[in-house]
Design a protein around this motif. Structure first.
Motif, PDB file in Angstrom:
ATOM      1  N   PRO A   1     -10.522 -50.714  -6.128  1.00  0.00           N
ATOM      2  CA  PRO A   1     -11.410 -50.156  -7.154  1.00  0.00           C
ATOM      3  C   PRO A   1     -10.764 -50.163  -8.532  1.00  0.00           C
ATOM      4  N   GLU A   2     -11.567 -50.419  -9.529  1.00  0.00           N
ATOM      5  CA  GLU A   2     -11.069 -50.449 -10.909  1.00  0.00           C
ATOM      6  C   GLU A   2     -10.758 -49.032 -11.379  1.00  0.00           C
ATOM      7  N   THR A   3      -9.602 -48.852 -12.009  1.00  0.00           N
ATOM      8  CA  THR A   3      -9.216 -47.547 -12.537  1.00  0.00           C
ATOM      9  C   THR A   3      -9.080 -47.611 -14.052  1.00  0.00           C
ATOM     10  N   PHE A   4      -9.103 -46.426 -14.680  1.00  0.00           N
ATOM     11  CA  PHE A   4      -9.106 -46.339 -16.135  1.00  0.00           C
ATOM     12  C   PHE A   4      -8.143 -45.249 -16.608  1.00  0.00           C
ATOM     13  N   ASP A   5      -7.737 -45.369 -17.869  1.00  0.00           N
ATOM     14  CA  ASP A   5      -6.923 -44.313 -18.477  1.00  0.00           C
ATOM     15  C   ASP A   5      -7.772 -43.089 -18.803  1.00  0.00           C
ATOM     16  N   ALA A   6      -8.998 -43.309 -19.250  1.00  0.00           N
ATOM     17  CA  ALA A   6      -9.824 -42.163 -19.657  1.00  0.00           C
ATOM     18  C   ALA A   6     -11.303 -42.489 -19.535  1.00  0.00           C
ATOM     19  N   PHE A   7     -12.061 -41.498 -19.084  1.00  0.00           N
ATOM     20  CA  PHE A   7     -13.521 -41.562 -19.072  1.00  0.00           C
ATOM     21  C   PHE A   7     -14.019 -40.986 -20.395  1.00  0.00           C
ATOM     22  N   ILE A   8     -14.936 -41.673 -21.066  1.00  0.00           N
ATOM     23  CA  ILE A   8     -15.453 -41.205 -22.350  1.00  0.00           C
ATOM     24  C   ILE A   8     -16.793 -40.519 -22.128  1.00  0.00           C
ATOM     25  N   CYS A   9     -16.845 -39.233 -22.410  1.00  0.00           N
ATOM     26  CA  CYS A   9     -18.076 -38.439 -22.310  1.00  0.00           C
ATOM     27  C   CYS A   9     -18.709 -38.383 -23.699  1.00  0.00           C
ATOM     28  N   TYR A  10     -19.887 -38.950 -23.844  1.00  0.00           N
ATOM     29  CA  TYR A  10     -20.518 -39.034 -25.161  1.00  0.00           C
ATOM     30  C   TYR A  10     -22.034 -39.055 -25.005  1.00  0.00           C
ATOM     31  N   CYS A  11     -22.739 -38.765 -26.086  1.00  0.00           N
ATOM     32  CA  CYS A  11     -24.192 -38.925 -26.094  1.00  0.00           C
ATOM     33  C   CYS A  11     -24.533 -40.158 -26.925  1.00  0.00           C
ATOM     34  N   GLN A  12     -25.744 -40.636 -26.790  1.00  0.00           N
ATOM     35  CA  GLN A  12     -26.114 -41.905 -27.411  1.00  0.00           C
ATOM     36  C   GLN A  12     -26.001 -41.880 -28.932  1.00  0.00           C
ATOM     37  N   ASN A  13     -26.266 -40.744 -29.549  1.00  0.00           N
ATOM     38  CA  ASN A  13     -26.193 -40.665 -31.011  1.00  0.00           C
ATOM     39  C   ASN A  13     -24.774 -40.750 -31.546  1.00  0.00           C
ATOM     40  N   ASP A  14     -23.779 -40.641 -30.671  1.00  0.00           N
ATOM     41  CA  ASP A  14     -22.373 -40.748 -31.083  1.00  0.00           C
ATOM     42  C   ASP A  14     -21.763 -42.091 -30.687  1.00  0.00           C
ATOM     43  N   PHE A  15     -22.618 -43.062 -30.342  1.00  0.00           N
ATOM     44  CA  PHE A  15     -22.112 -44.327 -29.811  1.00  0.00           C
ATOM     45  C   PHE A  15     -21.343 -45.124 -30.854  1.00  0.00           C
ATOM     46  N   GLN A  16     -21.671 -44.946 -32.120  1.00  0.00           N
ATOM     47  CA  GLN A  16     -20.945 -45.665 -33.177  1.00  0.00           C
ATOM     48  C   GLN A  16     -19.478 -45.237 -33.204  1.00  0.00           C
TER      49      GLN A  16
ATOM     50  N   SER B   1     -19.622 -38.895 -11.033  1.00  0.00           N
ATOM     51  CA  SER B   1     -18.654 -38.033 -10.360  1.00  0.00           C
ATOM     52  C   SER B   1     -17.531 -38.853  -9.731  1.00  0.00           C
ATOM     53  N   GLU B   2     -17.854 -40.031  -9.183  1.00  0.00           N
ATOM     54  CA  GLU B   2     -16.832 -40.912  -8.611  1.00  0.00           C
ATOM     55  C   GLU B   2     -15.837 -41.362  -9.679  1.00  0.00           C
ATOM     56  N   LEU B   3     -16.346 -41.759 -10.836  1.00  0.00           N
ATOM     57  CA  LEU B   3     -15.482 -42.239 -11.918  1.00  0.00           C
ATOM     58  C   LEU B   3     -14.586 -41.128 -12.448  1.00  0.00           C
ATOM     59  N   ILE B   4     -15.158 -39.964 -12.685  1.00  0.00           N
ATOM     60  CA  ILE B   4     -14.372 -38.863 -13.260  1.00  0.00           C
ATOM     61  C   ILE B   4     -13.315 -38.373 -12.284  1.00  0.00           C
ATOM     62  N   GLU B   5     -13.694 -38.217 -11.008  1.00  0.00           N
ATOM     63  CA  GLU B   5     -12.779 -37.619 -10.036  1.00  0.00           C
ATOM     64  C   GLU B   5     -11.710 -38.581  -9.537  1.00  0.00           C
ATOM     65  N   LYS B   6     -12.075 -39.853  -9.314  1.00  0.00           N
ATOM     66  CA  LYS B   6     -11.157 -40.744  -8.612  1.00  0.00           C
ATOM     67  C   LYS B   6     -10.713 -41.969  -9.401  1.00  0.00           C
ATOM     68  N   ARG B   7     -11.413 -42.310 -10.465  1.00  0.00           N
ATOM     69  CA  ARG B   7     -11.091 -43.561 -11.151  1.00  0.00           C
ATOM     70  C   ARG B   7     -10.396 -43.364 -12.503  1.00  0.00           C
ATOM     71  N   CYS B   8     -10.533 -42.178 -13.096  1.00  0.00           N
ATOM     72  CA  CYS B   8     -10.027 -41.959 -14.456  1.00  0.00           C
ATOM     73  C   CYS B   8      -8.996 -40.836 -14.488  1.00  0.00           C
ATOM     74  N   LYS B   9      -7.923 -41.045 -15.251  1.00  0.00           N
ATOM     75  CA  LYS B   9      -6.865 -40.045 -15.336  1.00  0.00           C
ATOM     76  C   LYS B   9      -7.217 -38.911 -16.298  1.00  0.00           C
ATOM     77  N   ARG B  10      -7.983 -39.208 -17.298  1.00  0.00           N
ATOM     78  CA  ARG B  10      -8.353 -38.220 -18.310  1.00  0.00           C
ATOM     79  C   ARG B  10      -9.843 -38.326 -18.601  1.00  0.00           C
ATOM     80  N   MET B  11     -10.352 -37.339 -19.333  1.00  0.00           N
ATOM     81  CA  MET B  11     -11.721 -37.427 -19.837  1.00  0.00           C
ATOM     82  C   MET B  11     -11.733 -37.004 -21.290  1.00  0.00           C
TER      83      MET B  11
END
Length: 316
Positions: free
Chosen positions: A146-161, A197-207
């Motif tokens: 499975p692909e892993t990441f340094d950080a999961f980015i939590c954002y809303c669409q209006n902050d996509f820029q 939930s899978e990405l945050i819990e098991k794939r990403c080290k930070r959020m």
């Protein structure tokens, strides 16, 4: 079964207290009382600010909301709640509701002691559900790597820029981090809540949580933030990194108030913003999988290009 005298209230979270207790506690504390301390006194003891308490006043049942917000904190135990009520000289509340508290605590302890009827995974049943396999662009379709990441980015669409700017600063510079951006990295056709939930819990080290006025209205951001906090009360293990990139008109979310903020709105600290964010995101909680994913090789570019640049999303 635990007896009343043997209950360790310090080890029991406030979430063990059921709805019937919360409603009755609200009946004691919600009414404004000129003689006895009301919910505002207890809210101050729980370390809520004046502005937060004023916002709670707008609710029909303010103390129930206070309790819901407070229970996300690591110190939210039954023992501390009883201590607050005692300091507020509301021993009448403790006396009247003690039996309900003890009963809820005993039920909580019994649930903790119960053994599961079936183990979570049965090897003879073959591979796990495919819903959690092959969910990102560079996943192994068989779910073996499975692909892993340094950080999961939590954002809303209006902050996509701003998220685009974050990708430039953290992935395309010498930091060479690997961010999980839902709209870019997650394949379509999967259940949003399950995959998140899978990405945050098991794939990403930070959020990294991009905080803004629009964030406060986003159901997806609310779920992601509370889910990450539920995995690590007090953010002791999987660190959440709140980021503020523009001035907010509404109060900062109280459930993140105890975390250190990476703030771009302060001119005196803008020069250190990306360095601080990158260093925190790259701290290792576990070793990264030594897997090279095709199509995701990044070529570090000169970070000095961005140091003095003023992004389009900043206020003038």
């Amino acid at each position: 079964m635990a007896s009343k005298s043997s209950i360790d209230y310090e080890a029991i979270p406030v979430t063990a207290l059921n709805c019937s207790f919360r409603k009755k506690l609200g009946l004691y504390l919600n009414p404004t009382n000129a003689v006895a301390a009301d919910w505002r006194t207890v809210a101050e003891m729980m370390d809520f600010t004046y502005l937060e308490i004023k916002n709670f006043e707008k609710r029909e049942y303010p103390f129930e909301r206070v309790l819901t917000e407070w229970e996300t904190r690591p110190e939210a135990t039954v023992a501390n709640l009883l201590s607050f009520l005692e300091k507020a000289e509301r021993k009448d509340v403790i006396s009247d509701l003690k039996d309900i508290i003890d009963d809820d605590c005993r039920k909580y302890l019994e649930r903790q002691l119960r053994k599961p009827v079936q183990v979570p995974v049965v090897d003879s049943c073959g591979p796990r559900t495919q819903e959690r396999e092959g969910i990102t662009l560079c996943d192994d379709p068989q779910g073996l790597t499975p692909e892993t990441f340094d950080a999961f980015i939590c954002y809303c669409q209006n902050d996509f820029q701003f998220v685009h700017e974050m990708i430039k600063q953290l992935e395309q510079t010498e930091y060479n981090l690997k961010l999980c951006v839902f709209d870019r990295d997650v394949l379509p056709g999967t259940c949003v809540w399950t995959i998140t939930s899978e990405l945050i819990e098991k794939r990403c080290k930070r959020m990294v949580v991009v905080i803004s006025d629009d964030y406060l209205d986003s159901d997806a951001c609310d779920f992601q933030t509370k889910f990450a906090l539920s995995l690590c009360p007090g953010a002791r293990s999987k660190r959440l990194i709140p980021v503020v990139y523009k001035t907010m008109k509404r109060p900062f979310p109280s459930i993140l108030r105890f975390l250190t903020i990476c703030d771009y709105t302060r001119p005196c600290t803008q020069a250190w913003f990306w360095t601080r964010l990158a260093k925190e995101a790259e701290l290792r909680l576990w070793s990264r999988l030594p897997t090279v994913y095709p199509g995701r090789k990044r070529s570090p570019s000169n970070a000095s290009i961005w140091k003095n640049a003023r992004p389009a999303w900043t206020s003038s």
